[in-house]
Design a protein around this motif. Structure first.
Motif, PDB file in Angstrom:
ATOM      1  N   ILE A  41       7.687 -48.527  11.968  1.00 34.59           N
ATOM      2  CA  ILE A  41       7.493 -47.038  11.482  1.00 34.59           C
ATOM      3  C   ILE A  41       8.583 -47.214  12.672  1.00 34.59           C
ATOM      4  O   ILE A  41       8.801 -45.598  12.582  1.00 34.59           O
ATOM      5  N   LEU A  73       2.038 -42.968  13.250  1.00 35.74           N
ATOM      6  CA  LEU A  73       2.758 -42.638  11.111  1.00 35.74           C
ATOM      7  C   LEU A  73       2.506 -41.064  11.419  1.00 35.74           C
ATOM      8  O   LEU A  73       3.158 -40.222  10.644  1.00 35.74           O
ATOM      9  N   ALA A 123       5.684 -39.825  13.007  1.00 36.24           N
ATOM     10  CA  ALA A 123       6.801 -39.150  12.006  1.00 36.24           C
ATOM     11  C   ALA A 123       6.152 -37.790  11.140  1.00 36.24           C
ATOM     12  O   ALA A 123       7.529 -37.620  10.406  1.00 36.24           O
ATOM     13  N   THR A 172      -0.669 -46.985  15.828  1.00 37.91           N
ATOM     14  CA  THR A 172       0.040 -47.519  14.778  1.00 37.91           C
ATOM     15  C   THR A 172      -0.554 -46.507  13.286  1.00 37.91           C
ATOM     16  O   THR A 172       0.473 -45.261  13.335  1.00 37.91           O
ATOM     17  N   VAL A 181       8.309 -47.044   4.840  1.00 35.77           N
ATOM     18  CA  VAL A 181       8.282 -45.735   5.653  1.00 35.77           C
ATOM     19  C   VAL A 181       8.297 -44.659   5.140  1.00 35.77           C
ATOM     20  O   VAL A 181       7.552 -43.713   5.231  1.00 35.77           O
TER      21      VAL A 181
END
Length: 342
Positions: free
Chosen positions: A22, A62, A65, A58, A30
């Protein structure tokens, strides 16, 4: 308000690898998952296939992003899944205790392939109910696997064997003046076993847990009477594939639920000739040499809610978003729109 479920299949074979991919900003899978979520723009999405780590690093990566891609989710929730949690016992009857199947749920390491909720509405974390610790043997009406009349692979396992292969959560989300309960889960595939049908029976009972919860049959856990959505990857088609399809068909006909029958042009175009179900309803794209395409991912609102629309993000070949859907996961994002106040 759009609610979705999406098995991203982003899980990696070692801890920290998904976080690495990521953060790199270069991983094609991804990137495709991000495109699918941004295009469908759900207000609440339950993700499967997301590796869990302490502190939710994590999941935060995400969400970051997604924010940079244009989809903000200020509220996040995840619990440690059963996947990868070792017991020191032989779960699959192969004589070993150290395999990926020798855990509460399949996993090479603790936290592999977990679940997570991303939401634009506040998650009432203090009201979350986690049923992931329920022993399989303690589910009312449970049917445990047997071989030659005895529990498979041994009675000792069922003193510790949890029913949930990943997790079962009741997650309350505050939407205006109302609370919406997300009944979230990810069941084991009903395959990769022997004549004892261990995974098939477990898969069916993972679905039946929600029926027993709504019945009020789980001790100390009164169910939400209204305003709930059952969602996740049931790994069970009501008409095709392996598994005990009758259980899924019965669940879909439960009068406490409604099935919005979400469809896609891509599913219809990828139909398997030998299958009995409507291919437009399919949500997963497996090799035709195996199970083929099946309907296994669901968003099922309670009967009191008003459905304004539903769909499966599986554009037809050549349509915008088709390639992203295929590159992201074998599963497709399933969404349902609920009318305001309904």
């Amino acid at each position: 308000m759009r609610i979705a479920t999406y098995n991203t299949e982003l899980s990696r074979k070692g801890p920290g690898l998904l976080l690495r991919d990521i953060l790199s900003g270069k991983d094609e899978q991804v990137s495709a998952v991000l495109q699918v979520i941004v295009r469908t723009d759900p207000d609440i999405v339950l993700l499967q296939g997301i590796d869990y780590d302490h502190g939710g690093v994590t999941l935060a990566a995400l969400a970051g992003a997604l924010s940079r891609a244009g989809a903000d989710y200020p509220f996040r929730f995840a619990l440690r899944p059963n996947s990868g949690q070792r017991t020191g016992l032989d779960h699959d009857g192969d004589g070993r205790t150290d395999g990926a199947r020798d855990a509460q749920g399949f996993g090479r390491y603790p936290g592999q392939g977990g679940m997570a909720v991303l939401s634009r509405y506040p998650v009432e974390t203090g009201g979350v109910r986690d049923f992931s610790g329920l022993l399989w043997a303690d589910l009312p009406g449970a049917e445990l696997p047997r071989a030659d009349g005895t529990l498979f692979p041994g009675a000792a396992l069922y003193a510790v064997q949890r029913l949930s292969s990943v997790g079962h959560w009741d997650v309350p989300v505050r939407v205006g003046e109302r609370t919406l309960h997300l009944l979230a889960f990810h069941a084991t595939p009903p395959v990769f076993d022997g004549p004892e049908d261990r995974n098939g029976l477990r898969n069916r009972d993972e679905l039946r847990l929600w029926a027993r919860y709504l019945d009020g049959a789980l001790p100390g856990a009164p169910p939400p009477g209204r305003g709930f959505v059952v969602l996740g990857d049931a790994n069970l088609d009501p008409a095709d594939g392996d598994g005990r399809s009758a259980a899924m068909a019965a669940f879909l006909s439960d009068p406490r639920l409604q099935d919005p029958v979400p469809r896609s042009a891509g599913g219809a175009a990828a139909a398997n000739a030998a299958h009995q179900g409507d291919p437009a309803l399919d949500t997963a794209d497996w090799d035709d040499a195996g199970p083929g395409n099946l309907r296994v991912d669901y968003v099922l609102p309670s009967a009191d809610l008003t459905v304004a629309g539903a769909g499966v993000f599986w554009p037809a070949p050549g349509a915008e978003g088709h390639e992203a859907a295929l590159a992201a996961s074998r599963h497709r994002l399933v969404w349902v729109d609920l009318a305001p106040g309904g």
